[in-house]
Write a protein that holds these residues in place. Structure first.
Motif, PDB file in Angstrom:
ATOM      1  N   ALA A  17       1.734  13.008  10.413  1.00 20.81           N
ATOM      2  CA  ALA A  17       2.172  11.644  10.109  1.00 20.81           C
ATOM      3  C   ALA A  17       1.953  10.710  11.296  1.00 20.81           C
ATOM      4  N   PHE A  18       2.298  11.146  12.480  1.00 22.05           N
ATOM      5  CA  PHE A  18       2.158  10.273  13.646  1.00 22.05           C
ATOM      6  C   PHE A  18       0.705   9.882  13.863  1.00 22.05           C
ATOM      7  N   ASP A  19      -0.204  10.845  13.667  1.00 20.41           N
ATOM      8  CA  ASP A  19      -1.627  10.574  13.895  1.00 20.41           C
ATOM      9  C   ASP A  19      -2.157   9.519  12.934  1.00 20.41           C
ATOM     10  N   ILE A  20      -1.793   9.598  11.667  1.00 19.87           N
ATOM     11  CA  ILE A  20      -2.334   8.617  10.714  1.00 19.87           C
ATOM     12  C   ILE A  20      -1.628   7.272  10.842  1.00 19.87           C
ATOM     13  N   LEU A  21      -0.366   7.278  11.238  1.00 18.78           N
ATOM     14  CA  LEU A  21       0.345   6.003  11.401  1.00 18.78           C
ATOM     15  C   LEU A  21      -0.156   5.231  12.611  1.00 18.78           C
ATOM     16  N   THR A  22      -0.682   5.917  13.600  1.00 15.96           N
ATOM     17  CA  THR A  22      -1.261   5.221  14.747  1.00 15.96           C
ATOM     18  C   THR A  22      -2.677   4.747  14.454  1.00 15.96           C
ATOM     19  N   ASN A  23      -3.208   5.102  13.290  1.00 21.81           N
ATOM     20  CA  ASN A  23      -4.468   4.548  12.788  1.00 21.81           C
ATOM     21  C   ASN A  23      -4.122   3.671  11.583  1.00 21.81           C
ATOM     22  N   VAL A  34     -10.409  10.497  -7.499  1.00 24.28           N
ATOM     23  CA  VAL A  34      -9.804  11.452  -6.574  1.00 24.28           C
ATOM     24  C   VAL A  34      -8.587  12.124  -7.197  1.00 24.28           C
ATOM     25  N   ASP A  35      -8.485  13.413  -6.959  1.00 19.87           N
ATOM     26  CA  ASP A  35      -7.319  14.193  -7.378  1.00 19.87           C
ATOM     27  C   ASP A  35      -6.973  15.109  -6.211  1.00 19.87           C
ATOM     28  N   VAL A  36      -6.126  14.618  -5.316  1.00 20.59           N
ATOM     29  CA  VAL A  36      -5.812  15.363  -4.101  1.00 20.59           C
ATOM     30  C   VAL A  36      -4.311  15.323  -3.851  1.00 20.59           C
ATOM     31  N   LYS A  37      -3.790  16.443  -3.365  1.00 17.28           N
ATOM     32  CA  LYS A  37      -2.384  16.523  -2.980  1.00 17.28           C
ATOM     33  C   LYS A  37      -2.318  16.372  -1.460  1.00 17.28           C
ATOM     34  N   VAL A  38      -1.633  15.320  -1.018  1.00 14.93           N
ATOM     35  CA  VAL A  38      -1.545  15.027   0.412  1.00 14.93           C
ATOM     36  C   VAL A  38      -0.221  15.547   0.965  1.00 14.93           C
ATOM     37  N   VAL A  39      -0.293  16.235   2.096  1.00 17.85           N
ATOM     38  CA  VAL A  39       0.907  16.716   2.786  1.00 17.85           C
ATOM     39  C   VAL A  39       0.938  16.093   4.181  1.00 17.85           C
ATOM     40  N   LEU A  40       1.974  15.321   4.455  1.00 17.31           N
ATOM     41  CA  LEU A  40       2.174  14.749   5.787  1.00 17.31           C
ATOM     42  C   LEU A  40       3.135  15.623   6.578  1.00 17.31           C
ATOM     43  N   LEU A  41       2.810  15.844   7.844  1.00 18.65           N
ATOM     44  CA  LEU A  41       3.679  16.614   8.729  1.00 18.65           C
ATOM     45  C   LEU A  41       4.274  15.671   9.763  1.00 18.65           C
ATOM     46  N   GLY A  42       5.589  15.635   9.858  1.00 23.99           N
ATOM     47  CA  GLY A  42       6.192  14.712  10.811  1.00 23.99           C
ATOM     48  C   GLY A  42       7.662  14.980  11.046  1.00 23.99           C
ATOM     49  N   SER A  43       8.249  14.169  11.859  1.00 22.18           N
ATOM     50  CA  SER A  43       9.667  14.316  12.200  1.00 22.18           C
ATOM     51  C   SER A  43      10.541  13.658  11.136  1.00 22.18           C
ATOM     52  N   PRO A  44      11.814  14.056  11.062  1.00 26.69           N
ATOM     53  CA  PRO A  44      12.738  13.388  10.139  1.00 26.69           C
ATOM     54  C   PRO A  44      12.879  11.899  10.442  1.00 26.69           C
ATOM     55  N   ILE A  74      10.554   9.781  11.562  1.00 28.41           N
ATOM     56  CA  ILE A  74       9.423   9.052  10.967  1.00 28.41           C
ATOM     57  C   ILE A  74       9.621   8.953   9.457  1.00 28.41           C
ATOM     58  N   TYR A  75      10.129  10.036   8.846  1.00 34.71           N
ATOM     59  CA  TYR A  75      10.372  10.002   7.399  1.00 34.71           C
ATOM     60  C   TYR A  75      11.350   8.883   7.034  1.00 34.71           C
ATOM     61  N   MET A  76      12.446   8.768   7.782  1.00 33.97           N
ATOM     62  CA  MET A  76      13.445   7.735   7.476  1.00 33.97           C
ATOM     63  C   MET A  76      12.862   6.338   7.665  1.00 33.97           C
ATOM     64  N   LEU A  77      12.085   6.149   8.723  1.00 27.93           N
ATOM     65  CA  LEU A  77      11.464   4.840   8.958  1.00 27.93           C
ATOM     66  C   LEU A  77      10.553   4.464   7.791  1.00 27.93           C
ATOM     67  N   LEU A  78       9.718   5.395   7.367  1.00 27.31           N
ATOM     68  CA  LEU A  78       8.793   5.113   6.267  1.00 27.31           C
ATOM     69  C   LEU A  78       9.554   4.875   4.965  1.00 27.31           C
ATOM     70  N   TYR A  79      10.584   5.660   4.751  1.00 30.37           N
ATOM     71  CA  TYR A  79      11.329   5.551   3.499  1.00 30.37           C
ATOM     72  C   TYR A  79      11.980   4.177   3.356  1.00 30.37           C
ATOM     73  N   TYR A  80      12.517   3.659   4.455  1.00 29.73           N
ATOM     74  CA  TYR A  80      13.237   2.394   4.377  1.00 29.73           C
ATOM     75  C   TYR A  80      12.355   1.170   4.622  1.00 29.73           C
TER      76      TYR A  80
END
Length: 773
Positions: free
Chosen positions: A371-377, A417-427, A429-435
Motif C-alpha cells: 500500500a505504501f509503495d502505490i500511495l507514494t505513486n 480486466v478481471d483481477v483481484k487486488v491485494v494491498l499490503l499495509g499497516s492498520p 494506512i487502512y484507517m486513513l484510506l477508509y476515512y
C-alpha cells in the motif's frame, strides 16, 4: 513492614517453558512448518475475499511489519491460483479502418504465440508467392492480351476517326497539347496564311464544320478514356485473381484454424483486403530509379509492420491463474506504456510499441502490491481505482495529459480486466484510506487483519519449533535443541508482553533464530542450545541499547537525579518507556509535587509548558477527580498542587504515571514520606483502582538496571498493577535477583494498598462525619 502480601510470587514472574514438551533431539527430527500460525482471522478473510466474485471485493491485508502478512498472502494466493483456470492471452493488431486505434483481441492461453507465428508465415508466404505468381507465363500472357486488345481497339478507333475526318475535309493531328483538326485543300493541310485570306463567310463555314469534327473526336476520346479505365480495372481484377490464387490457400488455412474466433476472422478479412490493395509492396519492385543521390533513405520502403501481432499477454507457461507481486508499482509498470522511436527528427510509434503492465499480466488472477509503495505513486493509485471501477485497462502515457500542445498518438482499445487486488499495509494506512478516500471502501471491502500475538498453548509452542526447523533448512542454519526452542518460546512471550500469549512477529523471531545459529557456530556447538539463544538476545540488545546505557550512566553519575534508597516527602520514582526506533526500554523518572493553600487545584507543569500529550493530561484530570471525590467531602479542597516530571525536556504521553503523581501529591499534603527504593507504574481511575499499563517488563528491567548500578540492597523493587501480573515475562537476571532476595516485585489493586506499601501507614477509611482517622 507487613508488605509480604503485595509481593509477586517467583513462579509468576515468568512462565518458563519446559523443554520436555518437545519430543525430539533437534529440530532436524521434525517436519518444518506448513502454512501460517496464529492468523485464523486473516486467513478466513483471505478465503472469503478471494472467493467472492462480486465487484469491489478486493482485499487489504493489515498488520504491523514482521507479522508475516506478505509471506502468508503470497503463499495462500499462490496455492489458490494453482486450482484456477489459466486466463486468456491478449494481442494488439493493426486497425485497418482506424490506424490510430489498435484492436485488442483475446485468445485462449498459449494461442497468442501461435497466432503470431501463423501471421508471420502468412506474410512471408505472401512475399514469396505473390512475386512468383506475377512472374508466371500465364499471368504475363493474360495481361498482355488485355493490354494488346485495348491497344488494337484504340488504334482502330483512331484510324476510323482519321478517315471520317478526311471525308469531311479535315486532317487529325496529335500534338503535345492534344488532338487538333486542320482543314484540307486539295488533300493538303491549309496553311494559316491562306485561311486568313478567305472570305469571312468561308471562314465561318470551315470553323463550324471543324467544330463538329472536333466534337466527334472528343466523344471518341472520352470513350477511349473510359475504355482505358475499364482495362485498368480488368488488370486489377486479374491481379486480384492471381494474388488470391497465390495466397488463397494460406488465408484459408489460417481462417480454418481460428474459425471459432469472430474477431480474428474479421481481422483476417481486413488483412486479405489490405494485401490486395497493396500488391505492389509484395511484388518486390526494385529501387526507385528516379530517387536523387543521397536521398534514398527518405524514399518510402514497403512496410509489413501492420501485419505483425503484438502479444500483450502470453500465458503459455502459466500454471493456473497468474499471481503478480509488483515491487515497484509505478504508473507504467502497472498499466503499460506506448513507446516511441526517433525517425527523421520526430518521435513515431505504432501498435507494435504498446507494452503491457503488471495489471495486464495479472488479468484473470491476482495482483499484490504494498500500500505504501502505490500511495507514494499518486498517478498509480488513481489509475488503479479507475481501472477497478471501469473493469478495463486503458494504456495511455502520462505525458499526454500535461503537454502544452497535444501530440498525435495512438489510442489502443482498452482490455477488459478481471483481477483481484491485494494491498499490503499497516492498520494506520487502512484507517486513513477508509476515512479519507471515498473510493477505497467501495473497492476494498475485505480487510484481512493480521494479529501480533496468539495464544500460548502447547500446540503453538510446537509450531514455533516447526517454524525454527523450516527456517534452519531454508537459511542453512544449525538446528535447535529442545532447550533452545524453550528459550525461543519464552522470547516470543516476552515480545508479546504476556505469559499467555506468543508473538506472531516471525520476522523478529526469525532474526533471533539466525543470530542464535551464529553464536552456536562461534561456541562450537553442533546444535543451538539455550545459552546460544540467550547470547543472541543479549548481543542483539547490546547492539541497540547505546542510548539506554548513556542514560543509565547519567543516573549513575548523578547527572539525572534518581534516589534508590531512603524516604522523601512529595517525591516518587515513576517509570516510562523510551523508543529509539528499533529498540525501546524502560527508565525511572523523578516525579515531585509541591502543595500550598489556594484554589488552583492540581497545576500540571507539563501541560502548562505544552509538553504533555492528551492522554497524559487526561490522567492528571482523573487523579484530580479522585482526590476531590475521596477527600473533598462536603467542602471543596482549598489546595494548590504543582506536579512535574523532573529533568524531562521532551514530550510526555500516556497515563501510566498517574498513580505515581497521585502518591507524590498525597505525600506532600500529608507530609508523610514515600519510599525511594520502589519505582511505581500504573494508571488510576476515579474510583482509586490501579489499572494495567503497557511495557511492564521493560519498565521493571529499566529500574532493575538502575538499582543494580547503585548496588542491590534487597529493599529495592517495582510496584505494578495487580492486573499486569499475567504480563510478566522478566529476564532471567531479574528473576534470579528476586529469588535471591535482592530485588522485589510488588502488585497492588488500589491506591490505598499502594499508600500502605510506600509509606508503611494504612490509608484509613473515611468516617461518617467525612473525616479520616
Amino acid at each position: 513492614m507487613g508488605n509480604e502480601k503485595f509481593k509477586v510470587a517467583i513462579e509468576k514472574l515468568k512462565d518458563v517453558q519446559d523443554p520436555k514438551l518437545f519430543k525430539f533431539e533437534s529440530t532436524a527430527d521434525i517436519e518444518p512448518l506448513v502454512g501460517t500460525i496464529g492468523q485464523d482471522r486473516a486467513l478466513e478473510a483471505l478465503q472469503f475475499g478471494t472467493g467472492v466474485e462480486t465487484e469491489g471485493y478486493n482485499i487489504y491485508a493489515a498488520g504491523p511489519i514482521g507479522t508475516g502478512k506478505e509471506t502468508t498472502v503470497k503463499s495462500f494466493i499462490e496455492k489458490l491460483a494453482k486450482e484456477k483456470d489459466i486466463p486468456q492471452d491478449w494481442v494488439y493488431v493493426y486497425n485497418f479502418k482506424n490506424k490510430d486505434r489498435p484492436k485488442s483481441i483475446p485468445l485462449p492461453p498459449g494461442r497468442a504465440k501461435e497466432f503470431t507465428k501463423d501471421m508471420h508465415e502468412l506474410i512471408e508466404g505472401a512475399k514469396n508467392e505473390i512475386p512468383r505468381a506475377f512472374e508466371s507465363e500465364e499471368y504475363e500472357k493474360r495481361r498482355t492480351k488485355i493490354i494488346n486488345d485495348f491497344q488494337d481497339s484504340r488504334d482502330n478507333a483512331m484510324t476510323e476517326m482519321q478517315e471520317k475526318a478526311a471525308e469531311q475535309g479535315y486532317a487529325v493531328e496529335i500534338t503535345t497539347a492534344g488532338i487538333v483538326t486542320i482543314p484540307l485543300i486539295g488533300g493538303k493541310p491549309m496553311k494559316r496564311e491562306r485561311f486568313a485570306k478567305l472570305k469571312e463567310a468561308d471562314k465561318k463555314r470551315i470553323s463550324e464544320k471543324g467544330e463538329k469534327v472536333q466534337n466527334k473526336i472528343n466523344e471518341l476520346l472520352r470513350s477511349l478514356r473510359q475504355e482505358e479505365k475499364n482495362i485498368k480495372d480488368e488488370v486489377k481484377k486479374l491481379d486480384k485473381e492471381i494474388a488470391l490464387f497465390a495466397i488463397g490457400h494460406l488465408l484459408d488455412e489460417i481462417r480454418s484454424n481460428y474459425k471459432e474466433y469472430p474477431k480474428i476472422i474479421d481481422y483476417l478479412n481486413q488483412v486479405d483486403k489490405d494485401i490486395i490493395a497493396h500488391l505492389d509492396d509484395f511484388k518486390g519492385k526494385g529501387k526507385d530509379e528516379a530517387a536523387l543521390a543521397g536521398l534514398e533513405m527518405m524514399r518510402r520502403h514497403p512496410s509489413f509492420e501492420r501485419y505483425k501481432v503484438n502479444v500483450l499477454v502470453d500465458n503459455t507457461n502459466t500454471k493456473g491463474a497468474p499471481v503478480i507481486f509488483e515491487e515497484n508499482p509505478g504508473y507504467y509498470n502497472l498499466f503499460g506504456k506506448i513507446e516511441y522511436r526517433p525517425e527523421l527528427g520526430a518521435a513515431v510509434t505504432n501498435f507494435n510499441m504498446v507494452k503491457p503492465g503488471a495489471v495486464h499480466r495479472a488479468n484473470g488472477g491476482y495482483l499484490v502490491i504494498r500500500a505504501f509503495d502505490i500511495l507514494t505513486n499518486y498517478f498509480s493509485w488513481q489509475a488503479l481505482k479507475r481501472t477497478l471501477r471501469r473493469q478495463e485497462i486503458k494504456i495511455e502515457n502520462l505525458a499526454e495529459q500535461y503537454q502544452a500542445i497535444p501530440v498525435t498518438t495512438i489510442r489502443p482499445q482498452p482490455v477488459p480486466v478481471d483481477v483481484k487486488v491485494v494491498l499490503l499495509g499497516s492498520p494506520y494506512i487502512y484507517m486513513l484510506l477508509y476515512y479519507l478516500d471515498e473510493d477505497f471502501r467501495k473497492l476494498f471491502k475485505v480487510k484481512a487483519d493480521f494479529n501480533t500475538e496468539m495464544k500460548r498453548t502447547e500446540e503453538n509452542a510446537e509450531k514455533y519449533a516447526q517454524f525454527v526447523s523450516g527456517r534452519a533448512r531454508i537459511k542453512n542454519l544449525k538446528h535447535f535443541a529442545p532447550s533452545a526452542i524453550s528459550k525461543i518460546v519464552e522470547y516470543g512471550s516476552w515480545l508479546a508482553g504476556d505469559q499467555q500469549k506468543l508473538s506472531t512477529r516471525f520476522q523478529e523471531i526469525g532474526n533471533v533464530v539466525s543470530e542464535s545459529s551464529y553464536w552456536a557456530s562461534q561456541n562450537g556447538n553442533e546444535n543451538v542450545v539455550a545459552s546460544d539463544v540467550e547470547n543472541a538476545i543479549e548481543h542483539k540488545t547490546f547492539r541497540s541499547n547505546m542510548i539506554e546505557e548513556k542514560m543509565q550512566d547519567q543516573i549513575k553519575s548523578n547527572t539525572i537525579f534518581i534516589d534508590t534508597e531512603g524516604m522523601k516527602v512529595g517525591q516518587a520514582n515513576g517509570l516510562s518507556i523510551i523508543s529509539v526506533g528499533d529498540y525501546y526500554f524502560g527508565r525511572p523518572s523523578r516525579v515531585t509535587a509541591k502543595v500550598a493553600m489556594g484554589q488552583k487545584g492540581v497545576v500540571n507543569i507539563e501541560r502548562e509548558a505544552k509538553l504533555g500529550g492528551p492522554i497524559y493530561n487526561k490522567g492528571v484530570f482523573i487523579l484530580t477527580g479522585y482526590m476531590e471525590g475521596k477527600y473533598g467531602g462536603d467542602k471543596p479542597l482549598a489546595v494548590t498542587a504543582s506536579l512535574t516530571f523532573e529533568q524531562e525536556y521532551g514530550g510526555i504521553e500516556g497515563d501510566s504515571a498517574s498513580s505515581t503523581e497521585l502518591y507524590s501529591i498525597l505525600s506532600a499534603l500529608s507530609e508523610v514520606p514515600l519510599r525511594q527504593d520502589i519505582a511505581i507504574t500504573g494508571s488510576i481511575n476515579q474510583n482509586g483502582e490501579v489499572q494495567p499499563i503497557g511495557g511492564v517488563n521493560r519498565k521493571i528491567e529499566g529500574f532493575f538496571k538502575t538499582a543494580k548500578e547503585r548496588g542491590l540492597s534487597g529493599n529495592q523493587g517495582v510496584m505494578i498493577p495487580e492486573a499486569n501480573i499475567k504480563n510478566l515475562m522478566l529476564k532471567d537476571e531479574v528473576v534470579n535477583a528476586v529469588k535471591e532476595g535482592k530485588f522485589n516485585i510488588y502488585a497492588v489493586k488500589t491506591i490505598d494498598e499502594g499508600i500502605k506499601l510506600l509509606t508503611g501507614k494504612a490509608a484509613g477509611e473515611r468516617q461518617e462525619d467525612g473525616s479520616y482517622p
